[in-house]
Design a protein around this motif. Sequence first.
Motif, mmCIF file in Angstrom:
data_model
loop_
_atom_site.group_PDB
_atom_site.id
_atom_site.type_symbol
_atom_site.label_atom_id
_atom_site.label_comp_id
_atom_site.label_asym_id
_atom_site.label_seq_id
_atom_site.Cartn_x
_atom_site.Cartn_y
_atom_site.Cartn_z
ATOM 1 N N PRO A 228 0.607 13.236 4.589
ATOM 2 C CA PRO A 228 -0.097 14.331 5.272
ATOM 3 C C PRO A 228 -1.018 15.121 4.333
ATOM 4 C CG PRO A 228 2.292 14.474 5.640
ATOM 5 C CD PRO A 228 2.069 13.311 4.741
ATOM 6 N N GLU A 229 -0.625 15.295 3.048
ATOM 7 C CA GLU A 229 -1.469 16.072 2.116
ATOM 8 C C GLU A 229 -2.848 15.439 1.971
ATOM 9 O OE1 GLU A 229 2.173 15.759 1.954
ATOM 10 O OE2 GLU A 229 1.802 14.768 0.058
ATOM 11 N N THR A 230 -2.890 14.116 2.073
ATOM 12 C CA THR A 230 -4.162 13.409 1.867
ATOM 13 C C THR A 230 -5.142 13.684 3.013
ATOM 14 O OG1 THR A 230 -2.915 11.780 0.615
ATOM 15 C CG2 THR A 230 -5.131 11.133 1.273
ATOM 16 N N SER B 131 -11.211 9.969 -4.000
ATOM 17 C CA SER B 131 -10.097 9.128 -4.441
ATOM 18 C C SER B 131 -8.766 9.882 -4.421
ATOM 19 C CB SER B 131 -10.356 8.598 -5.862
ATOM 20 O OG SER B 131 -9.308 7.714 -6.243
ATOM 21 N N ASN B 132 -7.729 9.133 -4.071
ATOM 22 C CA ASN B 132 -6.349 9.584 -4.287
ATOM 23 C C ASN B 132 -5.751 8.576 -5.263
ATOM 24 O OD1 ASN B 132 -3.701 10.431 -4.206
ATOM 25 N ND2 ASN B 132 -3.273 9.522 -2.201
ATOM 26 N N PRO B 133 -6.034 8.759 -6.554
ATOM 27 C CA PRO B 133 -5.602 7.754 -7.536
ATOM 28 C C PRO B 133 -4.109 7.883 -7.832
ATOM 29 C CG PRO B 133 -6.632 9.579 -8.668
ATOM 30 C CD PRO B 133 -6.702 9.899 -7.194
ATOM 31 N N PRO B 134 -3.529 6.882 -8.519
ATOM 32 C CA PRO B 134 -2.139 7.046 -8.952
ATOM 33 C C PRO B 134 -2.061 8.207 -9.939
ATOM 34 C CG PRO B 134 -3.131 5.103 -9.971
ATOM 35 C CD PRO B 134 -4.120 5.621 -8.970
ATOM 36 N N TYR B 135 -1.092 9.111 -9.749
ATOM 37 C CA TYR B 135 -1.063 10.266 -10.661
ATOM 38 C C TYR B 135 0.323 10.654 -11.172
ATOM 39 C CZ TYR B 135 -0.654 12.909 -6.136
ATOM 40 O OH TYR B 135 -0.323 13.387 -4.891
ATOM 41 N N ILE B 136 1.292 9.761 -10.981
ATOM 42 C CA ILE B 136 2.635 10.073 -11.487
ATOM 43 C C ILE B 136 2.731 9.596 -12.952
ATOM 44 C CG2 ILE B 136 5.114 9.726 -11.099
ATOM 45 C CD1 ILE B 136 3.948 10.733 -8.536
ATOM 46 N N PRO B 137 3.158 10.458 -13.896
ATOM 47 C CA PRO B 137 3.351 9.979 -15.271
ATOM 48 C C PRO B 137 4.370 8.833 -15.299
ATOM 49 C CG PRO B 137 3.490 12.381 -15.160
ATOM 50 C CD PRO B 137 3.440 11.887 -13.743
ATOM 51 N N VAL C 246 0.831 -1.213 0.000
ATOM 52 C CA VAL C 246 0.000 0.000 0.000
ATOM 53 C C VAL C 246 0.860 1.256 0.000
ATOM 54 C CG1 VAL C 246 -1.882 -1.152 1.238
ATOM 55 C CG2 VAL C 246 -0.197 0.156 2.551
ATOM 56 N N LEU C 247 0.285 2.324 -0.530
ATOM 57 C CA LEU C 247 0.933 3.630 -0.455
ATOM 58 C C LEU C 247 0.892 4.075 1.016
ATOM 59 C CD1 LEU C 247 1.871 5.894 -2.582
ATOM 60 C CD2 LEU C 247 -0.266 7.002 -1.969
ATOM 61 N N THR C 248 2.010 4.539 1.539
ATOM 62 C CA THR C 248 2.019 5.084 2.899
ATOM 63 C C THR C 248 1.175 6.351 2.910
ATOM 64 O OG1 THR C 248 4.215 4.208 3.329
ATOM 65 C CG2 THR C 248 3.514 6.040 4.693
ATOM 66 N N LEU D 116 -11.172 14.785 -5.324
ATOM 67 C CA LEU D 116 -9.979 14.070 -5.765
ATOM 68 C C LEU D 116 -8.705 14.735 -5.270
ATOM 69 C CD1 LEU D 116 -11.004 13.639 -9.516
ATOM 70 C CD2 LEU D 116 -11.022 11.837 -7.766
ATOM 71 N N GLU D 117 -7.732 13.884 -4.905
ATOM 72 C CA GLU D 117 -6.385 14.404 -4.714
ATOM 73 C C GLU D 117 -5.738 14.472 -6.089
ATOM 74 O OE1 GLU D 117 -3.912 12.919 -1.516
ATOM 75 O OE2 GLU D 117 -2.097 13.269 -2.711
ATOM 76 N N ILE D 118 -4.902 15.490 -6.296
ATOM 77 C CA ILE D 118 -4.211 15.626 -7.580
ATOM 78 C C ILE D 118 -2.727 15.920 -7.357
ATOM 79 C CG2 ILE D 118 -6.235 16.454 -8.849
ATOM 80 C CD1 ILE D 118 -4.976 19.320 -8.587
ATOM 81 N N ALA E 228 -0.114 2.102 -7.082
ATOM 82 C CA ALA E 228 -0.685 3.244 -6.370
ATOM 83 C C ALA E 228 -0.112 4.572 -6.853
ATOM 84 C CB ALA E 228 -0.426 3.103 -4.869
ATOM 85 N N LEU E 229 0.891 4.513 -7.722
ATOM 86 C CA LEU E 229 1.603 5.731 -8.116
ATOM 87 C C LEU E 229 1.535 6.030 -9.614
ATOM 88 C CD1 LEU E 229 4.801 4.950 -6.023
ATOM 89 C CD2 LEU E 229 3.301 6.901 -5.619
ATOM 90 N N ASP E 230 1.605 4.970 -10.424
ATOM 91 C CA ASP E 230 1.764 5.123 -11.873
ATOM 92 C C ASP E 230 0.432 5.457 -12.538
ATOM 93 O OD1 ASP E 230 2.235 4.869 -14.589
ATOM 94 O OD2 ASP E 230 3.554 3.131 -14.361
#
Length: 283
Positions: A99-101, A188-194, A94-96, A242-244, A212-214
């Motif tokens: 704090p932003e979330t 949702s905090n979806p994966p958002y790293i290109p 899992v993604l740790t 959404l988190e972005i 969780a990242l890609d």
Amino acid sequence: MENPRTIMEYIQVAAGYLRKQGCDTARLDAELLLGHVLQLERMQLYVQFDKPLTIPEVDAYRAVIGQRARRIPVAQIVGEREFLSRPFKVSSAVLTPRPETELLVEAVVERFVDHERPTILDIGTGSGAIAVSLACQLPQAAVTAVDVSPEALAVARSNAESCSVDVEFLESDVYEALSGRRFQCIVSNPPYIPSSEMANLQPEVQHEPSLALDGGPDGLAVYRRIAAQAAAHLEPGGSLLLEIGWDQGTSVPQLLRAAGLTVLETRTDYAGLDRVVISVWNE
Ligand code: GLN
């Protein structure tokens, strides 16, 4: 220092070693990890700074410092991270929680605190930090949480249990297992790293699940899927929060508008970066 003996001496030696390995929070990590080995709070380490370590304690400390030197995140080594003042179990599945979330959870709580029985869906729940925190803070809510990873769901379930809250957990790739179901809120905090940036992430983040990242070629793949079917899964007037990523404050709202949602607000995080987008669906 040739032969460390006491708590403070071991911390100094370990911190120096971690610093050389490139950990930028070497001293803090050395303290947190010794606290973990000795089952002591950081403050108690200072109170007992002159106490010698036993041989088994030294062995255990060496083992965790060795893991940290391989840039395994502290949260994964100790198996836990605090989120909104509650401890959450974490693992490499899992993604740790970040704090932003917490800001995302706070935005949902703000919107639904006065609702009688809000139905909330958390997509890609991971450790369950968002869903479980919402179930704790909105006890009147019915919370559903989905994740494509059964390993993540096991972690999330155990976190819900530790917090004594009821969350409905389902194995589902975005909305797959939810046909015909509507919610008053989707979060949702979806994966958002290109994908192309995945290899440049700091070593600690590379120990976290790429699932969780890609976020695909442009980092927006999962936002597109969430947005495209949001209208089919929101009650009229329902909210999508959404988190972005820091550079998605234009692209994600654009996607949401194209899917027929009204974007109300984009909020920034502690660093002043765009982090949360709040939108609603009015038929
Ligand atoms: N905020 C995470 C990071 O450290 C990314 C989380 C995500 O992709 N949802 O980069």
